[in-house]
Write an enzyme that holds these catalytic residues in place. Structure first.
Site, PDB file in Angstrom:
ATOM      1  N   SER A 121      52.375  35.077 -23.806  1.00  8.88           N
ATOM      2  CA  SER A 121      53.659  34.515 -24.451  1.00  8.88           C
ATOM      3  C   SER A 121      53.273  33.708 -25.849  1.00  8.88           C
ATOM      4  CB  SER A 121      53.960  33.308 -23.566  1.00  8.88           C
ATOM      5  OG  SER A 121      55.253  32.592 -24.135  1.00  8.88           O
ATOM      6  N   SER A 122      54.292  33.812 -26.532  1.00  7.46           N
ATOM      7  CA  SER A 122      53.895  33.460 -27.950  1.00  7.46           C
ATOM      8  C   SER A 122      53.565  31.997 -28.234  1.00  7.46           C
ATOM      9  CB  SER A 122      55.060  33.411 -29.012  1.00  7.46           C
ATOM     10  OG  SER A 122      56.095  32.748 -28.481  1.00  7.46           O
ATOM     11  N   CYS A 123      53.807  31.304 -26.982  1.00  7.49           N
ATOM     12  CA  CYS A 123      53.425  29.603 -26.964  1.00  7.49           C
ATOM     13  C   CYS A 123      51.963  29.480 -26.828  1.00  7.49           C
ATOM     14  CB  CYS A 123      54.344  29.060 -26.069  1.00  7.49           C
ATOM     15  SG  CYS A 123      53.780  29.268 -24.304  1.00  7.49           S
ATOM     16  N   TYR A 150      49.694  26.210 -19.329  1.00 12.03           N
ATOM     17  CA  TYR A 150      50.303  27.327 -19.053  1.00 12.03           C
ATOM     18  C   TYR A 150      49.494  28.563 -19.939  1.00 12.03           C
ATOM     19  CZ  TYR A 150      54.226  30.957 -19.935  1.00 12.03           C
ATOM     20  OH  TYR A 150      55.049  31.806 -19.828  1.00 12.03           O
ATOM     21  N   LYS A 154      47.459  31.884 -19.294  1.00 11.15           N
ATOM     22  CA  LYS A 154      47.751  33.262 -19.988  1.00 11.15           C
ATOM     23  C   LYS A 154      46.662  33.908 -20.698  1.00 11.15           C
ATOM     24  CE  LYS A 154      52.050  33.734 -18.372  1.00 11.15           C
ATOM     25  NZ  LYS A 154      52.562  35.091 -17.885  1.00 11.15           N
ATOM     26  N   HIS A 193      64.430  26.969 -20.354  1.00 11.08           N
ATOM     27  CA  HIS A 193      64.268  27.184 -21.793  1.00 11.08           C
ATOM     28  C   HIS A 193      65.370  26.866 -22.751  1.00 11.08           C
ATOM     29  CE1 HIS A 193      60.931  29.817 -20.487  1.00 11.08           C
ATOM     30  NE2 HIS A 193      60.144  29.021 -21.256  1.00 11.08           N
TER      31      HIS A 193
HETATM   32  N1  LIG Z   1      61.142  33.368 -20.276  1.00 11.44           N
HETATM   33  C1  LIG Z   1      60.494  33.495 -21.546  1.00 11.44           C
HETATM   34  O1  LIG Z   1      61.013  33.052 -22.530  1.00 11.44           O
HETATM   35  C2  LIG Z   1      59.312  34.262 -21.580  1.00 11.44           C
HETATM   36  C3  LIG Z   1      58.373  34.600 -20.370  1.00 11.44           C
HETATM   37  N2  LIG Z   1      57.395  35.317 -20.666  1.00 11.44           N
HETATM   38  C4  LIG Z   1      56.691  35.854 -19.432  1.00 11.44           C
HETATM   39  O2  LIG Z   1      57.366  36.907 -18.913  1.00 11.44           O
HETATM   40  C5  LIG Z   1      56.779  36.844 -17.530  1.00 11.44           C
HETATM   41  C6  LIG Z   1      58.294  36.657 -16.573  1.00 11.44           C
HETATM   42  O3  LIG Z   1      58.929  35.454 -17.110  1.00 11.44           O
HETATM   43  P1  LIG Z   1      60.459  35.159 -16.728  1.00 11.44           P
HETATM   44  O4  LIG Z   1      61.232  36.384 -16.133  1.00 11.44           O
HETATM   45  O5  LIG Z   1      61.220  34.473 -17.740  1.00 11.44           O
HETATM   46  O6  LIG Z   1      60.167  34.022 -15.346  1.00 11.44           O
HETATM   47  P2  LIG Z   1      61.255  34.019 -14.187  1.00 11.44           P
HETATM   48  O7  LIG Z   1      60.730  32.787 -13.740  1.00 11.44           O
HETATM   49  O8  LIG Z   1      62.560  34.554 -14.356  1.00 11.44           O
HETATM   50  O9  LIG Z   1      60.548  35.053 -13.104  1.00 11.44           O
HETATM   51  C7  LIG Z   1      59.297  34.852 -12.598  1.00 11.44           C
HETATM   52  C8  LIG Z   1      59.002  35.716 -11.300  1.00 11.44           C
HETATM   53  O10 LIG Z   1      57.844  35.481 -10.734  1.00 11.44           O
HETATM   54  C9  LIG Z   1      58.022  35.196  -9.392  1.00 11.44           C
HETATM   55  N3  LIG Z   1      56.910  34.400  -8.684  1.00 11.44           N
HETATM   56  C10 LIG Z   1      56.624  33.313  -9.383  1.00 11.44           C
HETATM   57  N4  LIG Z   1      55.643  32.547  -8.503  1.00 11.44           N
HETATM   58  C11 LIG Z   1      55.129  33.434  -7.722  1.00 11.44           C
HETATM   59  C12 LIG Z   1      54.550  33.540  -6.544  1.00 11.44           C
HETATM   60  N5  LIG Z   1      53.788  32.313  -6.323  1.00 11.44           N
HETATM   61  N6  LIG Z   1      54.525  34.757  -5.657  1.00 11.44           N
HETATM   62  C13 LIG Z   1      55.394  35.731  -5.949  1.00 11.44           C
HETATM   63  N7  LIG Z   1      56.032  35.766  -6.951  1.00 11.44           N
HETATM   64  C14 LIG Z   1      56.259  34.630  -7.579  1.00 11.44           C
HETATM   65  C15 LIG Z   1      59.413  34.654  -9.249  1.00 11.44           C
HETATM   66  O11 LIG Z   1      59.707  35.031  -7.888  1.00 11.44           O
HETATM   67  P3  LIG Z   1      60.873  34.189  -7.209  1.00 11.44           P
HETATM   68  O12 LIG Z   1      62.298  34.894  -7.889  1.00 11.44           O
HETATM   69  O13 LIG Z   1      61.011  34.835  -5.805  1.00 11.44           O
HETATM   70  O14 LIG Z   1      60.860  32.713  -7.338  1.00 11.44           O
HETATM   71  C16 LIG Z   1      60.288  35.406 -10.079  1.00 11.44           C
HETATM   72  O15 LIG Z   1      60.481  36.696  -9.708  1.00 11.44           O
HETATM   73  C17 LIG Z   1      55.938  35.663 -17.214  1.00 11.44           C
HETATM   74  O16 LIG Z   1      54.715  36.284 -17.195  1.00 11.44           O
HETATM   75  C18 LIG Z   1      56.380  34.836 -18.416  1.00 11.44           C
HETATM   76  O17 LIG Z   1      55.120  34.238 -18.598  1.00 11.44           O
HETATM   77  C19 LIG Z   1      56.805  35.658 -21.961  1.00 11.44           C
HETATM   78  C20 LIG Z   1      57.358  34.952 -22.960  1.00 11.44           C
HETATM   79  C21 LIG Z   1      58.597  34.214 -22.854  1.00 11.44           C
HETATM   80  C1  LIG Z   2      58.903  30.499 -24.072  1.00 11.35           C
HETATM   81  C2  LIG Z   2      57.410  29.932 -24.333  1.00 11.35           C
HETATM   82  O1  LIG Z   2      57.644  28.759 -25.145  1.00 11.35           O
HETATM   83  C3  LIG Z   2      57.750  27.475 -24.282  1.00 11.35           C
HETATM   84  O2  LIG Z   2      58.067  26.519 -25.279  1.00 11.35           O
HETATM   85  P1  LIG Z   2      59.265  26.330 -26.315  1.00 11.35           P
HETATM   86  O3  LIG Z   2      59.724  27.466 -27.000  1.00 11.35           O
HETATM   87  O4  LIG Z   2      59.076  24.934 -27.006  1.00 11.35           O
HETATM   88  O5  LIG Z   2      60.311  26.001 -24.816  1.00 11.35           O
HETATM   89  P2  LIG Z   2      61.985  25.699 -25.002  1.00 11.35           P
HETATM   90  O6  LIG Z   2      62.622  26.774 -24.819  1.00 11.35           O
HETATM   91  O7  LIG Z   2      61.931  24.831 -23.688  1.00 11.35           O
HETATM   92  O8  LIG Z   2      61.970  24.533 -26.151  1.00 11.35           O
HETATM   93  C4  LIG Z   2      62.465  25.251 -27.511  1.00 11.35           C
HETATM   94  C5  LIG Z   2      62.918  24.229 -28.517  1.00 11.35           C
HETATM   95  O9  LIG Z   2      64.368  23.927 -28.279  1.00 11.35           O
HETATM   96  C6  LIG Z   2      64.323  22.489 -28.043  1.00 11.35           C
HETATM   97  N1  LIG Z   2      65.671  22.228 -27.304  1.00 11.35           N
HETATM   98  C7  LIG Z   2      66.549  21.728 -27.774  1.00 11.35           C
HETATM   99  N2  LIG Z   2      67.419  21.297 -26.748  1.00 11.35           N
HETATM  100  C8  LIG Z   2      66.854  21.832 -25.618  1.00 11.35           C
HETATM  101  C9  LIG Z   2      67.323  21.876 -24.139  1.00 11.35           C
HETATM  102  O10 LIG Z   2      68.378  21.392 -23.572  1.00 11.35           O
HETATM  103  N3  LIG Z   2      66.329  22.299 -23.452  1.00 11.35           N
HETATM  104  C10 LIG Z   2      65.012  23.036 -23.781  1.00 11.35           C
HETATM  105  N4  LIG Z   2      64.353  23.469 -22.837  1.00 11.35           N
HETATM  106  N5  LIG Z   2      64.832  22.873 -24.967  1.00 11.35           N
HETATM  107  C11 LIG Z   2      65.502  22.533 -25.878  1.00 11.35           C
HETATM  108  C12 LIG Z   2      62.974  22.070 -27.481  1.00 11.35           C
HETATM  109  O11 LIG Z   2      62.858  20.574 -27.864  1.00 11.35           O
HETATM  110  C13 LIG Z   2      62.175  22.973 -28.272  1.00 11.35           C
HETATM  111  O12 LIG Z   2      62.001  22.405 -29.463  1.00 11.35           O
HETATM  112  C14 LIG Z   2      56.964  27.225 -23.539  1.00 11.35           C
HETATM  113  O13 LIG Z   2      57.247  26.259 -22.609  1.00 11.35           O
HETATM  114  C15 LIG Z   2      56.702  28.486 -22.299  1.00 11.35           C
HETATM  115  O14 LIG Z   2      57.617  28.533 -21.305  1.00 11.35           O
HETATM  116  C16 LIG Z   2      56.724  29.643 -23.190  1.00 11.35           C
HETATM  117  O15 LIG Z   2      56.347  30.678 -22.464  1.00 11.35           O
END
Ligand SMILES: NC(=O)C1=CN([C@@H]2O[C@H](COP(=O)(O)OP(=O)(O)OC[C@H]3O[C@@H](n4cnc5c(N)ncnc54)[C@H](OP(=O)(O)O)[C@@H]3O)[C@@H](O)[C@H]2O)C=CC1
Ligand SMILES: C[C@H]1O[C@H](OP(=O)(O)OP(=O)(O)OC[C@H]2O[C@@H](n3cnc4c(=O)[nH]c(N)nc43)[C@H](O)[C@@H]2O)[C@@H](O)[C@@H](O)C1=O
Length: 333
Positions: A121-123, A150, A154, A193
């Site tokens: 993840s970019s974070c 996290y 990663k 997010h």
């Molecule tokens: N969302 C984002 O902005 C970003 C996400 N990513 C990466 O992409 C990937 C997917 O993220 P995203 O789709 O957003 O996440 P979600 O939370 O939507 O999905 C996560 C999945 O992982 C499963 N899971 C979590 N814990 C367990 C466990 N202990 N055993 C089995 N399955 C598990 C969940 O299952 P269940 O549904 O049953 O809970 C769910 O299906 C991750 O690796 C994340 O780091 C990278 C960059 C940005």
């Molecule tokens: C995706 C990646 O990056 C994640 O970090 P992040 O980008 O900082 O995550 P974020 O989407 O929650 O916030 C983005 C920005 O947005 C602002 N912000 C405003 N208002 C709301 C609000 O209502 N909710 C949230 N969540 N943020 C808000 C918030 O304050 C921040 O400045 C990691 O946690 C990690 O999960 C990772 O993998």
């Protein structure tokens, strides 16, 4: 076999007829990958829910993989959350993600998986990395404190893939996606997010005919956003054409201020109120725009622009939320 130093090695991998496991298939990215893979006519798409196999459990993970015998693995299973959840539950974000990736990667080696892709993840780049961020910036500076737990998990996952390539010759690769959004996102306001949070808050403010809606932090930081379907397409592209030891950035190459994003979300939702800012909430890293030139050199480009993507995400939210509460609300931690 790709050499360790061959960073842009391309070893074609045909997905047709293969047994492909999407770990985390119910999640936002996992479900997008399943939709995308259906266009590749795989031999069999393997899925298993977290209630059946908790991927933090080494024995359960090994037993399932020995039985299922996937040929390709996409690790989209992880403990994922927004800035507040990451800050509040450090043990969960570090432990769960370490266990999930270590169990899957080791079991993939034991069962002879042909190719595996892990998602970073970019974070996880340094908080003040030079922008746009190149892949080589990883581990060159201190992390953003709100999600260092996290991020360390990663980074360990990316290093695990490199270690198994070096020691065992495994074709295990890593992608580094930017902030993602789309169908099946998490709409719980405490653990989500920013995009799902703003869509839900704008919708609820519109329904309540409120004068304003609240955003966290200053609103002046910048973020890059990629639709989950574009991310899934990039993952499939990398599976097909890339076999190098270094991770590959996946993004759009464009970013936006959070307050400008909020205005765009309000426009998409049709909420005409004003913005309030909660300065007590963290901003996180000031910017994390990815340099995607390596991915572009592999023939991929993003196709869903932010407004179009937000319209798609809002449409999904409307079709799946119940009584104004977000769908699949997940309690963090
Ligand atoms: N969302 C984002 O902005 C970003 C996400 N990513 C990466 O992409 C990937 C997917 O993220 P995203 O789709 O957003 O996440 P979600 O939370 O939507 O999905 C996560 C999945 O992982 C499963 N899971 C979590 N814990 C367990 C466990 N202990 N055993 C089995 N399955 C598990 C969940 O299952 P269940 O549904 O049953 O809970 C769910 O299906 C991750 O690796 C994340 O780091 C990278 C960059 C940005
Ligand atoms: C995706 C990646 O990056 C994640 O970090 P992040 O980008 O900082 O995550 P974020 O989407 O929650 O916030 C983005 C920005 O947005 C602002 N912000 C405003 N208002 C709301 C609000 O209502 N909710 C949230 N969540 N943020 C808000 C918030 O304050 C921040 O400045 C990691 O946690 C990690 O999960 C990772 O993998």
């Amino acid at each position: 076999m790709t050499g360790l130093n061959d960073r842009t090695a391309q070893t074609p991998c045909d997905l047709k007829g293969k047994r492909i496991w999407v770990a985390g298939h119910r999640g936002m990215v996992g479900s997008a990958v399943v939709r995308r893979l259906e266009r590749e006519s795989p031999g069999e798409l393997l899925t298993v829910g977290s209630k059946t196999v908790d991927l933090r459990d080494q024995q359960a993970t090994r037993a399932w993989m020995a039985d299922a015998k996937p040929e390709l693995v996409i690790i989209a299973a992880a403990k994922v959350g927004g800035i507040l959840a990451n800050d509040r539950y450090p043990a969960d974000f570090l432990y769960d993600n370490l266990m999930i990736e270590a169990n899957i990667i080791e079991a993939a080696h034991r069962t002879g998986v042909e190719k595996l892709i892990l998602l970073g993840s970019s974070c996880i780049y340094p908080k003040f990395a030079e922008q746009p961020i190149q892949e080589a910036a990883l581990l060159t500076g201190s992390l953003e404190p709100t999600n260092e737990w996290y991020a360390l998990a990663k980074i360990a996952g990316i290093k695990l893939c490199q270690a198994y390539r070096r020691q065992h010759g495994c074709d295990f690769i890593s992608a580094m996606p930017t902030n993602l959004y789309g169908p099946y996102d998490n709409y719980d306001l405490q653990s989500s997010h920013v995009i799902p949070a703003l869509l839900r808050k704008a919708h609820e403010a519109k329904m309540a005919e409120a004068d304003s809606m609240e955003i966290w932090g200053s609103g002046s930081v910048l973020r890059e956003f990629l639709h989950a379907d574009d991310c899934a397409d990039a993952i499939v592209t990398l599976l097909k054409v890339y076999s190098g030891d270094e991770h590959v950035n996946v993004g759009t190459g464009e970013d936006i201020r959070i307050d400008a994003l909020a205005q765009l979300v309000m426009d998409v939702v049709g909420f005409r109120g004003s913005l309030r800012k909660d300065a007590s909430k963290p901003d996180g890293t000031p910017r994390k725009l990815l340099d995607i030139s390596r991915l572009r050199s592999l023939g991929w480009a993003p196709s869903i622009d932010l407004r179009e993507g937000l319209q798609d995400a809002y449409k999904w939210y409307l079709a799946n939320s119940v009584e104004g509460r977000g769908p699949n609300d997940r309690v963090a931690g």
